[in-house]
Structures are given as structure tokens and as C-alpha cells.
Design a protein around this motif. Structure first.
Motif, PDB file in Angstrom:
ATOM      1  N   LYS A 305     -48.000 -19.079 -49.070  1.00 23.86           N
ATOM      2  CA  LYS A 305     -48.031 -20.525 -49.144  1.00 23.86           C
ATOM      3  C   LYS A 305     -47.294 -21.058 -47.929  1.00 23.86           C
ATOM      4  O   LYS A 305     -46.075 -20.897 -47.810  1.00 23.86           O
ATOM      5  CB  LYS A 305     -47.367 -21.020 -50.433  1.00 23.86           C
ATOM      6  CG  LYS A 305     -47.542 -22.524 -50.655  1.00 23.86           C
ATOM      7  CD  LYS A 305     -46.980 -22.932 -52.009  1.00 23.86           C
ATOM      8  CE  LYS A 305     -47.215 -24.409 -52.284  1.00 23.86           C
ATOM      9  NZ  LYS A 305     -46.679 -24.815 -53.606  1.00 23.86           N
ATOM     10  N   GLU A 310     -45.060 -15.171 -51.131  1.00 27.40           N
ATOM     11  CA  GLU A 310     -44.486 -15.392 -52.456  1.00 27.40           C
ATOM     12  C   GLU A 310     -44.683 -14.192 -53.391  1.00 27.40           C
ATOM     13  O   GLU A 310     -44.088 -14.147 -54.464  1.00 27.40           O
ATOM     14  CB  GLU A 310     -45.119 -16.631 -53.090  1.00 27.40           C
ATOM     15  CG  GLU A 310     -44.834 -17.918 -52.312  1.00 27.40           C
ATOM     16  CD  GLU A 310     -45.427 -19.138 -52.991  1.00 27.40           C
ATOM     17  OE1 GLU A 310     -46.417 -18.969 -53.740  1.00 27.40           O
ATOM     18  OE2 GLU A 310     -44.902 -20.243 -52.786  1.00 27.40           O
ATOM     19  N   GLN A 334     -39.466 -10.400 -54.562  1.00 26.61           N
ATOM     20  CA  GLN A 334     -38.207 -11.156 -54.631  1.00 26.61           C
ATOM     21  C   GLN A 334     -37.116 -10.368 -55.347  1.00 26.61           C
ATOM     22  O   GLN A 334     -35.928 -10.601 -55.094  1.00 26.61           O
ATOM     23  CB  GLN A 334     -38.437 -12.504 -55.347  1.00 26.61           C
ATOM     24  CG  GLN A 334     -39.335 -13.464 -54.591  1.00 26.61           C
ATOM     25  CD  GLN A 334     -40.807 -13.229 -54.896  1.00 26.61           C
ATOM     26  OE1 GLN A 334     -41.184 -12.165 -55.406  1.00 26.61           O
ATOM     27  NE2 GLN A 334     -41.639 -14.206 -54.566  1.00 26.61           N
TER      28      GLN A 334
END
Length: 770
Positions: A305, A310, A334
């Protein structure tokens, strides 16, 4: 050239799309009283003829597409389109050919109906196979670039958006584009929700809206936004296509979500991703797609994005699509800062990890096995080969290994010397373990062969005994031998089972060489006949049909009851394989029969459908065709005449003594592209392959002609001419040529050799049940 066919219940929207494109050009009409009619008038004609039958797939929309950069003038493209329609069986139907210029490649659209004037329906069975064969025929005739022959993933038309036309409604380009993309997505993936569906169609500029009424019924609508100022109104799903409505899609999504295999796919993928993380010390986020694809053969795509990563989405080979967080929180980028860090560290393998040591062991095992399989003479068993190898012996196989190259690529340069030493140090331990594993497997295989032999003898599948030593024929066909009251592998004395059969005399003649591949097929056949096979057993291949050629003395002694069972099973396996090989040449149901006839197979129609028989098996042996194939053949308008036309072809093969499996085997080698072995049979053994002339044409152009010349050039002057004559005579006679001038033969095997009209034989009856 690529041909695509879509059947539908209505034609109005398709015609509006075809005629509504800016710059479109009507090249011509088929089977209309004039070429000067208007598109509207043609639409009325097509609509009313199609409405004479209630079938759902009453209209056909065909597109013929040329590769990028290839050009045809209007007259030639129209001529090709008309020939395509004739070959496909639509030649007598009303149709229109329209040329579009809205894409980078030239293409035409053809719209017609499968409903005839009398209200009956044309047979549209096997449309894809017939279209592929027709396309191939036209490519060769007009010198067009061939479409890829290998099966590839379907590429959806990302760049084939409708033009920037404001006010375009559901009946024009938008609807057709959406229908094409949305149906393609559902065929390619096992979608489980509207949310997932929306993500998958987003790259194609399609947006979804869902609604739920008071009764809980879900509705869906689609809109198009190419982000260049062109945006359509949202169109109801059922308007786009009957299978794209909310309730119907929800039913499909629920079925995919409830699959019992879904948890297994999740578990497998999670394990593969974790294994990848265990191997690496650091992974640069942008390298993740390449690393996972090369290491685990998994397709993933990074979710970005505004250039910020992400996460990632997995496109599994099962058809399911998973986001990383669906599998586990522990594999999300993450949550794995230990692997991905701040996103700026290079990708490096952790040479201290346990997974790295396992990969080294796998690489060595693969090299040991490869060195055995690729050795010029596979003497002894794999276990014996393993213990005679030193590290230096497997280095060539090791360096050629993709796994080894993968590991070395991601190891820091200053550690590559240590990596090579680690591989060498691990070699003795890996060799020992693999030796023990293979030894255990070999013992189990030999015990299973012994049990199978006992079962075969008890059931008396073969009329073999110990007095004449003919039981040795059975042993040989299963890759074992008997000596000094012991049963062992033919190529090794390492393992043995005590079997007290006494002294067995050797037969006067034994088959000189037995291919391991045929031994495996024979083993599977005998397992089936002795009822020792299971659903998990390997499937028979076309090679099973040729076992009597490889083991003639054994199969001559086969019990007639079991022989009929074998012939039926083997015939079925060969027909299935032949159908796949015939696909590029099968333009119609008549071609289906002709291609098999040329090989020595013929069809009879019974009360339950069609059965196939052959000149290589007992006349009472047959194999039933699937119901859909029987319907396909029954759709021929001249079926009775076509079945009668089989007799002369089959009779000719018998009269020419080409009813031997060797002739069929020569053709089988050609179809598999093994031209060197086939050429030897054509020249040294003077065997003619049983193949249809069109297939022989293809293989002559595809390398057989060159292979024949090369064989002749390796011989002396006298032998050269003799071998050349034999090879060309075999092909020439097969294709019906009577002109045998050596000079013409030598100058390139001209097309005159492939003219059937130059050589005709009188047909004689052979007493077959026509």
C-alpha cells in the motif's frame, strides 16, 4: 493463434458488444442471403433461430486472436474464420465475423448459434479439443505463429478494459469484460468469501457491492473503475452472468469453505513457511517472493500500500488463496522482526541452523540418487551403488543440483568455502543412512514380489511350471531370478529369499533385455489381475498395452480368462493416453475415429454405448467408452457411414502385416518424441509405424526428417543409401507414396511422399464384426 469459445443463453448483449466497439469492422456474414444486411437484421435472424430450442447454451461467441506483432489483411482473416467455422461444424449456421482493434493483438469475434433451422442442436462435445486441432491446422496452412502447446495458467485480460465511452450500459463491453474476468477468477481459484473475491478482482479494476435483505439473501453488483475517468454504474450479478449472482456465488463459497482438505492445505503451507524462516538468518522483504518460490515452489505476492509492504498473500496450487494472518500470527512479517528486521538487511542463510544441516543432507541424497539414475550402466541396486561412491563421484551431480545452487546463492561469500567443507564432511554419514534406508526398502520390495508370485501361481494366471523351466519367464518379467533355492533381484545377489523349488532347467531362449519400466508396468498389471492392487497403487500407463511384445513367451502362456481381463485393462489405459496425444489433431468426432483407426483400433456401437477394439487383441476383447465420449461420437450426422469406413483402413493394416505391436510401438515412440529409437526401427528393422498421416506429417516437420538424414550420414556410402531407403520407404509407404526414386528421397523427403492419393490399395475383407 488462440481460439476461445463461450456459450450462452442469450445473444443480445454479445452482439451489442461486438457491434458496439469503436472502430469495429464487419468482415462478412455466413449463410445469410446477402452480405449487405445490417447488424440489427442479422441479430434478429440469429435470435429467432436460436429460440427454436430451449437449450441453455444456444449461442456461441468465438474469438480468434493473433500473437502480438502478427498481421493479417481483412480478406485472409475472413477466409481463416470461415475455415475455422467449417472445421468446427458451424459452417452451415448463420454467423458474423467482426474485426476489433481495441487490443494490442489483432483479433476477430464470431457470433453464431448451435440451433439448426429445424430446431435440433449441433453437437458441441469436446469443443476445446476440436478448437485446438482446428487452430493448429490453420496455423500450419497460413504460416501463423503457433499458440503454446504446454498447459499454462490462464492469463486474464488485465489490459482489455472497455474503451472510455460514457453512458455505456450492461449490454455492451462492460458486461462482457466483467463476465470474462469474474468467471476466470472463479475457475482459477477456490474463493471462500465475497471479501476475498473483491481482492482478487481488484487488479482488473472491478469493484463489488453486496447487500443483504431481511430474509438474509445476499445480492451482489459489479462496477468498473479504470481510474482514468471511466466508471460504470453497478450492474446486478445475475445480469452479468447467471452464475455470478449473490446466492449462487455464496453457495460456491460455502462449498469451498467446508472442504475437508482445507485444514490440510493450511497445515502444509504453515509448515513450509516456517521451514523457510528456520533456514534463513535474514530475509529482505522484497526477496521473499523469489525465496519461497524457489525453495518451496509456493506462489506468494507481497501486499503493498503506497510502496509499503503490509504482508503477503499465498496463491496455493490447490486453488485456495490465503493471507499470511490466516495461517498463523507467527509468520506475519510484522511479527518476525528477527527475520525481516527493519527491511534493509540482505537475505542470508543461517549456516548454524538445524534446517541448514537438513538441507545439506537432502542435497547429498539427491546427488547420490541422480548419479545412479544417470549412470551409463545401472549395475546392481541403488544401495550397492551408494556404498561404492566417493564424494568426488557425486560432485558433478551436486553442482548441477538446483537445491545446491539455491543454498550457495544465499550463503555469504566469506562462508562459501566452509559450506563446501560442510557438504563434504556430511557425505559419509548421509551415505550410510541412505544405504540403510534403501536396503530396507529393497528387502520389502523383494518380499512383495515373492508374495505376488505365490498368488499368481495359486490363481494360475499363467500356465507355467517348473518342469520345463517356464516359471523363469514369470520371474524375469518381475525383475527377479531363481538359483540355488533362492529368489533374488535379477541385477543383484545382495538380497535373497529361500524358496525350495529344486533344480530348474533354463529354457532354450530367454528375452535378452528387460526394461525396468516394463517390469514395473508388468508388476502393476499382475497386481490388478491377482487383486492385490489398491486405490493408492500407481496407475497403468500406455506401456502396459505392449507387455506381450516385451514378454512374448510369458503372455503366450496366459490363462484365457485372465488374458481377456488384462487386454481390457491395458486397452483402457492405452486409449486414455492416446486421447491426450490426439487432442492437437482432433477437429471432429470423425477425426477421433480416424486417428484411432490408423493405429489399428476400431469402434462398435452396442446397446450401452460405444466400445473400442483393436487388431492387437482378441476380437472379443473390448473397452467401453465413457458416456460423454459415446455421446460425442453419436452426434455425427453420418455415423453409420463413418463406422463402415473403418473396415478398409483396418483391413489394409492386417493385409500389410502391420497388426503387430512393434508397428504400434514405433508410432508410440514418435508420438513421445523419441525419434532416435523410432528411427532405428524404421531403418534397421524396417518397421512401419501405425499412425495417421497428419500426425506423421507433424513429426516429419518436428525433427524426424532430420533424424533420418543423420542416421544415414553415420553410415558408409553403401549403408547410407540402404538405411536411407529403408527409413524413407517406411514413411513413404505409410503415407501412401509409390514413387521411390532415391534422389528425391535424399533431397529432403519432399511433401510428395505424404500424398495419399498417389497410392491406393484394394480393400479386402477380414471378417471383423462391422
Amino acid at each position: 493463434m488462440i481460439g476461445k469459445i463461450i456459450y450462452g443463453e442469450t445473444c443480445k448483449g454479445t452482439l451489442n458488444y461486438v457491434f458496439g466497439k469503436e472502430g469495429m469492422q464487419v468482415l462478412g456474414y455466413g449463410n445469410t442471403f446477402s452480405q449487405s444486411i445490417s447488424p440489427k437484421f442479422f441479430g434478429n435472424v440469429l435470435h429467432f433461430q436460436g429460440q427454436r430450442n430451449a437449450t441453455k447454451n444456444r449461442y456461441a461467441h468465438i474469438s480468434l486472436n493473433l500473437p502480438h506483432g502478427e498481421h493479417l489483411d481483412d480478406d485472409t482473416f475472413l477466409k481463416i474464420s470461415r475455415e475455422y467455422m467449417d472445421k468446427m461444424g458451424y459452417g452451415e449456421q448463420p454467423y458474423v465475423v467482426v474485426r476489433h482493434t481495441d487490443t494490442e493483438h489483432e483479433h476477430v469475434h464470431i457470433v453464431t448459434t448451435i440451433v439448426k433451422e429445424d430446431g435440433k442442436v449441433l453437437g458441441i462435445y469436446n469443443s476445446h479439443k476440436r478448437s485446438m486441432a482446428t487452430r493448429r491446422h490453420l496455423e500450419k496452412k497460413y504460416g501463423l505463429s503457433p499458440a503454446p502447446s504446454t498447459k499454462q495458467r490462464r492469463q486474464l485480460p488485465i489490459y482489455r478494459l472497455p474503451e472510455l465511452q460514457f453512458g455505456m450500459d450492461a449490454e455492451k463491453g462492460t458486461k462482457y469484460y466483467m463476465q470474462d474476468v469474474l468467471n476466470g477468477i472463479n475457475q482459477k481459484y477456490k474463493v471462500r468469501s465475497f471479501e476475498e473475491f473483491a481482492r482478487l478482482v481488484k487488479p482488473y479494476r472491478i469493484e463489488l457491492r453486496t447487500t443483504t435483505n431481511e430474509m438474509g439473501r445476499i445480492g451482489v453488483a459489479y462496477g468498473l473503475n479504470n481510474q482514468k475517468g471511466y466508471r460504470t454504474r453497478f450492474i446486478n450479478g445475475s445480469t452479468v452472468h447467471r452464475g455470478l449472482s449473490g446466492p449462487k456465488l455464496q453457495k460456491v463459497f460455502d462449498t469451498n469453505s467446508r472442504s475437508k482438505l482445507l485444514p490440510m492445505h493450511r497445515k502444509r503451507l504453515l509448515k513450509q513457511i516456517k521451514t523457510t524462516y528456520d533456514l534463513f538468518q535474514t530475509i529482505h522483504p522484497n526477496d521473499l517472493e523469489e525465496v519461497v518460490k524457489e525453495y518451496q515452489d509456493i506462489d506468494i505476492k507481497l501486499d503493498k500500500k503506497r510502496e509499503v509492504i503490509e504482508g503477503f498473500t499465498i496463491y496455493d496450487r490447490s486453488g485456495y488463496v490465503f493471507r499470511a494472518r490466516e495461517l498463523s500470527k507467527n509468520i506475519r512479517m510484522q511479527n518476525r522482526k528477527d527475520i525481516f528486521g527493519k527491511g534493509n538487511e540482505p537475505t542470508k542463510i543461517d549456516t548454524e541452523s538445524k534446517q541448514f544441516q537438513l538441507e545439506i543432507q537432502k542435497t547429498i541424497k539427491g546427488a547420490l540418487t541422480t548419479s545412479y539414475l544417470k549412470s551409463p550402466k545401472q549395475e546392481g541396486l541403488l544401495s550397492e551403488h551408494i556404498m561404492t561412491r566417493n564424494f568426488g563421484d557425486i560432485v558433478p551431480s551436486l553442482l548441477a543440483s538446483e537445491k545446491h545452487n539455491f543454498l550457495e546463492r544465499y550463503i555469504p561469500k566469506n562462508q562459501r568455502t566452509e559450506f563446501r567443507k560442510s557438504v563434504e564432511n556430511a557425505f559419509p554419514m548421509v551415505r550410510e543412512r541412505l544405504y540403510e534406508l534403501e536396503t530396507k526398502k529393497e528387502k520389502e520390495i523383494l518380499e512383495n514380489k515373492f508374495k505376488l508370485i505365490v498368488n499368481i501361481l495359486e490363481k494360475r494366471i499363467f500356465n507355467v511350471g517348473t518342469e520345463q523351466g517356464s516359471v523363469r519367464l514369470l520371474f524375469q518379467s518381475l525383475g527377479v531370478k531363481y538359483n540355488d533355492n533362492q529368489l533374488s533381484f535379477s541385477e543383484s545377489n545382495k538380497h535373497a529369499i529361500l524358496v525350495k523349488l529344486g533344480h530348474l532347467p533354463f529354457p532354450k531362449e530367454m528375452e535378452k533385455y528387460v526394461s525396468t519400466g516394463f517390469v514395473r508396468q508388468n508388476h502393476l498389471v499382475l497386481q490388478i489381475l491377482s487383486e492385490q492392487s489398491s486405490e493408492n497403487s500407481p496407475k497403468l500407463t500406455a506401456s502396459a498395452f505392449f507387455l506381450p511384445m516385451i514378454f512374448p513367451k510369458l503372455y503366450e502362456k496366459m490363462n484365457p480368462i485372465y488374458k481377456k481381463q488384462y487386454e481390457s485393462v491395458a486397452l483402457s489405459s492405452y486409449v486414455k493416453n492416446a486421447e491426450r496425444l490426439h487432442a492437437p489433431f482432433e477437429k471432429s468426432a470423425k477425426d477421433y475415429i480416424a486417428l484411432f483407426n490408423a493405429k489399428g483400433f476400431y469402434f462398435v456401437k452396442g446397446e450401452k454405448g460405444f466400445e473400442v477394439k483393436s487388431i492387437y487383441t482378441d476380437n472379443r476383447t473390448s473397452c467401453p467408452l465413457p458416456k460423454r465420449t459415446s455421446q460425442y461420437l453419436s452426434s455425427m450426422p453420418d455415423l453409420t457411414a463413418t463406422l463402415k469406413e473403418q473396415q478398409p483402413v483396418i483391413n489394409n493394416l492386417v493385409e500389410e502385416a502391420r497388426d503387430n505391436l512393434e508397428n504400434l510401438w514405433a508410432g508410440h515412440l514418435l508420438e513421445r518424441g523419441i525419434y532416435d529409437k523410432a528411427t532405428f526401427m524404421l531403418t534397421a528393422e524396417n518397421i512401419q509405424p501405425n499412425l495417421h498421416r497428419e500426425i506423421v506429417h507433424h513429426h516429419m516437420d518436428n525433427g524426424l526428417r532430420q533424424c533420418l538424414v543423420q542416421v544415414s550420414q553415420r553410415q558408409s556410402s553403401f549403408q547410407q543409401n540402404r538405411f536411407l531407403r529403408k527409413g524413407v520407404y517406411a514413411i513413404s509407404s505409410l503415407l501412401g507414396n509409390s514413387d521411390r526414386k532415391t534422389e528425391e528421397m535424399y533431397n529432403g523427403f519432399k511433401d510428395e511422399f505424404t500424398d495419399f492419393t498417389k497410392f491406393k490399395r484394394k480393400d479386402k475383407g477380414m471378417g471383423l464384426p462391422w
